[in-house]
Scaffold this motif. Structure first.
Motif, PDB file in Angstrom:
ATOM      1  N   HIS A  34       1.030  -1.030   0.097  1.00 12.19           N
ATOM      2  CA  HIS A  34      -0.219  -0.087   0.039  1.00 12.19           C
ATOM      3  C   HIS A  34       0.850   1.390  -0.139  1.00 12.19           C
ATOM      4  N   SER A  35       0.347   2.216  -0.475  1.00 12.18           N
ATOM      5  CA  SER A  35       1.075   3.658  -0.553  1.00 12.18           C
ATOM      6  C   SER A  35       1.069   4.067   1.079  1.00 12.18           C
ATOM      7  N   ARG A  36       2.541   4.649   1.346  1.00 11.75           N
ATOM      8  CA  ARG A  36       2.835   5.244   2.457  1.00 11.75           C
ATOM      9  C   ARG A  36       1.899   6.418   2.448  1.00 11.75           C
ATOM     10  N   TYR A  37       1.375   6.826   3.867  1.00 13.83           N
ATOM     11  CA  TYR A  37       0.587   8.053   3.899  1.00 13.83           C
ATOM     12  C   TYR A  37       1.131   8.649   5.281  1.00 13.83           C
ATOM     13  N   THR A  38       1.661   9.922   5.420  1.00 16.30           N
ATOM     14  CA  THR A  38       1.962  10.405   6.656  1.00 16.30           C
ATOM     15  C   THR A  38       1.230  11.733   6.760  1.00 16.30           C
ATOM     16  N   LEU A  39       0.276  11.981   7.955  1.00 20.51           N
ATOM     17  CA  LEU A  39      -0.425  13.296   8.301  1.00 20.51           C
ATOM     18  C   LEU A  39       0.329  13.822   9.450  1.00 20.51           C
ATOM     19  N   LEU A  40       0.838  15.035   9.324  1.00 19.86           N
ATOM     20  CA  LEU A  40       1.673  15.765  10.190  1.00 19.86           C
ATOM     21  C   LEU A  40       0.820  17.255  10.437  1.00 19.86           C
ATOM     22  N   ILE A  69       8.592  19.122   7.998  1.00 21.80           N
ATOM     23  CA  ILE A  69       7.829  18.758   6.778  1.00 21.80           C
ATOM     24  C   ILE A  69       8.606  17.725   5.616  1.00 21.80           C
ATOM     25  N   THR A  70       9.607  18.090   5.292  1.00 23.51           N
ATOM     26  CA  THR A  70      10.718  17.658   4.644  1.00 23.51           C
ATOM     27  C   THR A  70      11.193  16.183   5.322  1.00 23.51           C
ATOM     28  N   GLN A  71      11.517  16.404   6.494  1.00 21.63           N
ATOM     29  CA  GLN A  71      11.979  15.298   7.071  1.00 21.63           C
ATOM     30  C   GLN A  71      11.022  14.035   7.371  1.00 21.63           C
ATOM     31  N   GLN A  72       9.806  14.372   7.462  1.00 18.95           N
ATOM     32  CA  GLN A  72       8.955  13.517   7.750  1.00 18.95           C
ATOM     33  C   GLN A  72       8.209  13.031   6.266  1.00 18.95           C
ATOM     34  N   ASP A  73       8.516  13.506   5.240  1.00 18.63           N
ATOM     35  CA  ASP A  73       8.198  13.396   4.015  1.00 18.63           C
ATOM     36  C   ASP A  73       6.606  13.091   4.150  1.00 18.63           C
ATOM     37  N   ALA A  74       5.954  14.269   4.527  1.00 21.69           N
ATOM     38  CA  ALA A  74       4.591  14.110   5.064  1.00 21.69           C
ATOM     39  C   ALA A  74       3.721  14.458   3.631  1.00 21.69           C
ATOM     40  N   GLN A  75       2.635  13.397   3.691  1.00 21.29           N
ATOM     41  CA  GLN A  75       1.692  13.671   2.309  1.00 21.29           C
ATOM     42  C   GLN A  75       0.755  14.970   2.683  1.00 21.29           C
ATOM     43  N   ALA A  76       0.396  15.195   3.808  1.00 28.50           N
ATOM     44  CA  ALA A  76      -0.370  16.270   4.167  1.00 28.50           C
ATOM     45  C   ALA A  76       0.034  16.809   5.487  1.00 28.50           C
ATOM     46  N   SER A 237      -9.506   2.697   5.587  1.00 29.42           N
ATOM     47  CA  SER A 237      -8.732   2.417   4.275  1.00 29.42           C
ATOM     48  C   SER A 237      -7.336   3.085   4.485  1.00 29.42           C
ATOM     49  N   LEU A 238      -6.892   3.790   5.654  1.00 28.92           N
ATOM     50  CA  LEU A 238      -5.736   4.042   5.904  1.00 28.92           C
ATOM     51  C   LEU A 238      -5.212   3.273   7.330  1.00 28.92           C
ATOM     52  N   ASP A 239      -4.304   2.264   7.083  1.00 25.48           N
ATOM     53  CA  ASP A 239      -3.921   1.498   8.094  1.00 25.48           C
ATOM     54  C   ASP A 239      -2.726   2.067   8.859  1.00 25.48           C
ATOM     55  N   VAL A 240      -2.859   2.256  10.251  1.00 21.15           N
ATOM     56  CA  VAL A 240      -2.256   3.298  11.031  1.00 21.15           C
ATOM     57  C   VAL A 240      -0.858   2.405  11.354  1.00 21.15           C
ATOM     58  N   SER A 257       2.510  13.231  14.389  1.00 15.46           N
ATOM     59  CA  SER A 257       2.378  12.705  13.068  1.00 15.46           C
ATOM     60  C   SER A 257       1.864  11.054  13.107  1.00 15.46           C
ATOM     61  N   THR A 258       0.996  10.771  12.109  1.00 10.00           N
ATOM     62  CA  THR A 258       0.780   9.492  11.968  1.00 10.00           C
ATOM     63  C   THR A 258       1.204   9.114  10.580  1.00 10.00           C
ATOM     64  N   THR A 259       1.672   7.661  10.681  1.00  8.69           N
ATOM     65  CA  THR A 259       2.200   7.171   9.400  1.00  8.69           C
ATOM     66  C   THR A 259       1.369   5.707   9.080  1.00  8.69           C
ATOM     67  N   GLY A 260       0.912   5.764   8.110  1.00  3.06           N
ATOM     68  CA  GLY A 260       0.071   4.313   7.550  1.00  3.06           C
ATOM     69  C   GLY A 260       0.339   3.956   6.209  1.00  3.06           C
ATOM     70  N   ARG A 261      -0.466   2.950   5.959  1.00  2.00           N
ATOM     71  CA  ARG A 261      -0.502   2.524   4.435  1.00  2.00           C
ATOM     72  C   ARG A 261      -1.983   2.745   3.854  1.00  2.00           C
ATOM     73  N   LEU A 262      -2.055   3.443   2.876  1.00  2.00           N
ATOM     74  CA  LEU A 262      -3.172   3.833   2.190  1.00  2.00           C
ATOM     75  C   LEU A 262      -3.698   2.788   1.229  1.00  2.00           C
ATOM     76  N   ARG A 263      -5.065   2.226   1.306  1.00  2.00           N
ATOM     77  CA  ARG A 263      -5.387   1.096   0.548  1.00  2.00           C
ATOM     78  C   ARG A 263      -6.048   1.491  -0.673  1.00  2.00           C
TER      79      ARG A 263
END
Length: 263
Positions: A34-40, A69-76, A237-240, A257-263
């Motif tokens: 799944h696609s990696r997704y980080t929200l900060l 933001i850059t360090q965590q490579d956040a999607q949002a 649909s976002l698995d933490v 922040s939380t990081t998960g995988r986006l289905r």
């Protein structure tokens, strides 16, 4: 005729071999994760009016926020207590799309000060994906002079990102207003979650989540500053996979922040 028939048979056999090889290659292709997704989530205390301002250096805050933001490579990224031009500055440094909503104080826009020329006070959302549309409203219940509101954006990847900064609970009236805002926020998130994947980050000034039953909730309980009141919610649909609280040097809330995988 016999030569033609032999030739056709050879062509058919060759095509069958190619088809068989293609099918084998497809079946052997490894499953893609799944696609990696980080929200900060950030509360930056940048108005120049708030009590936390004695710790705030707006240039250093902007620099540190962009670095996180850059360090965590956040999607949002969801931002509370930010100034419009500071949010735009961070977005420009990181290459993100940005939407901002002004928060009224005493029924008018509050100009950011110390220093000035940083635009007006409010909340913002930054996304690595382009924003297709944005929506936001003030909450119906308020306590004090500062308006409280929510903001949501629809992105090109069909993920809706929302933020809000709810009122404080320092008085009986404040607690009633915060509770009402929490209920209204849950209704808003339910509406967006029904349409697809939705995520929320914000300073809700409470420990009990406002997430609807259809979304998971995480709190910044491990933060060193005011733990537990910054929350992140998300659709199933976002698995933490992990949560993280990073120390913030120039504001009274740590970065969450939380990081998960986006289905």
């Amino acid at each position: 005729m016999q030569k033609i028939a032999t030739l056709l048979a050879s062509v058919v056999a060759a095509l069958a071999a190619v088809t068989s090889a293609s099918a084998a290659a497809l079946s052997a292709t490894p499953w893609q994760p799944h696609s990696r997704y980080t929200l900060l989530q950030m509360n930056l205390c940048l108005s120049g009016e708030a009590n936390c301002y004695h710790r705030t250096n707006h240039l250093a805050t902007v620099e540190e926020a962009a670095g996180q933001i850059t360090q965590q490579d956040a999607q949002a990224v969801t931002m509370n207590e930010v100034c419009s031009r500071d949010a735009t500055n961070v977005a420009r440094r990181t290459g993100y799309d940005v939407r901002f909503a002004a928060v009224l104080v005493s029924h008018k826009r509050l100009r950011c000060v110390n220093p000035g020329r940083r635009g007006v006070f409010g909340i913002a959302i930054l996304t690595k994906d382009s924003v297709r549309a944005s929506h936001g409203e003030a909450f119906k219940a308020h306590d004090g002079h500062e308006e409280r509101r929510w903001l949501c954006v629809d992105t090109a990847t069909s993920v809706t990102v929302c933020t809000a900064h709810l009122g404080t609970r320092g008085s009986a009236q404040g607690r009633r207003a915060n509770d009402a805002q929490c209920v209204e926020l849950g209704t808003v998130l339910t509406r967006y979650a029904e349409g697809g994947t939705a995520v929320f980050g914000g300073d809700v000034n409470r420990h009990k989540p406002c997430a609807p039953a259809t979304m998971w909730a995480r709190r910044d309980s491990s933060a060193l500053q005011q733990p537990g009141i910054q929350h992140i919610y998300g659709s199933p649909s976002l698995d933490v996979v992990a949560t993280h609280a990073a120390v913030a040097s120039y504001t009274d809330h740590d970065y969450f922040s939380t990081t998960g995988r986006l289905r």
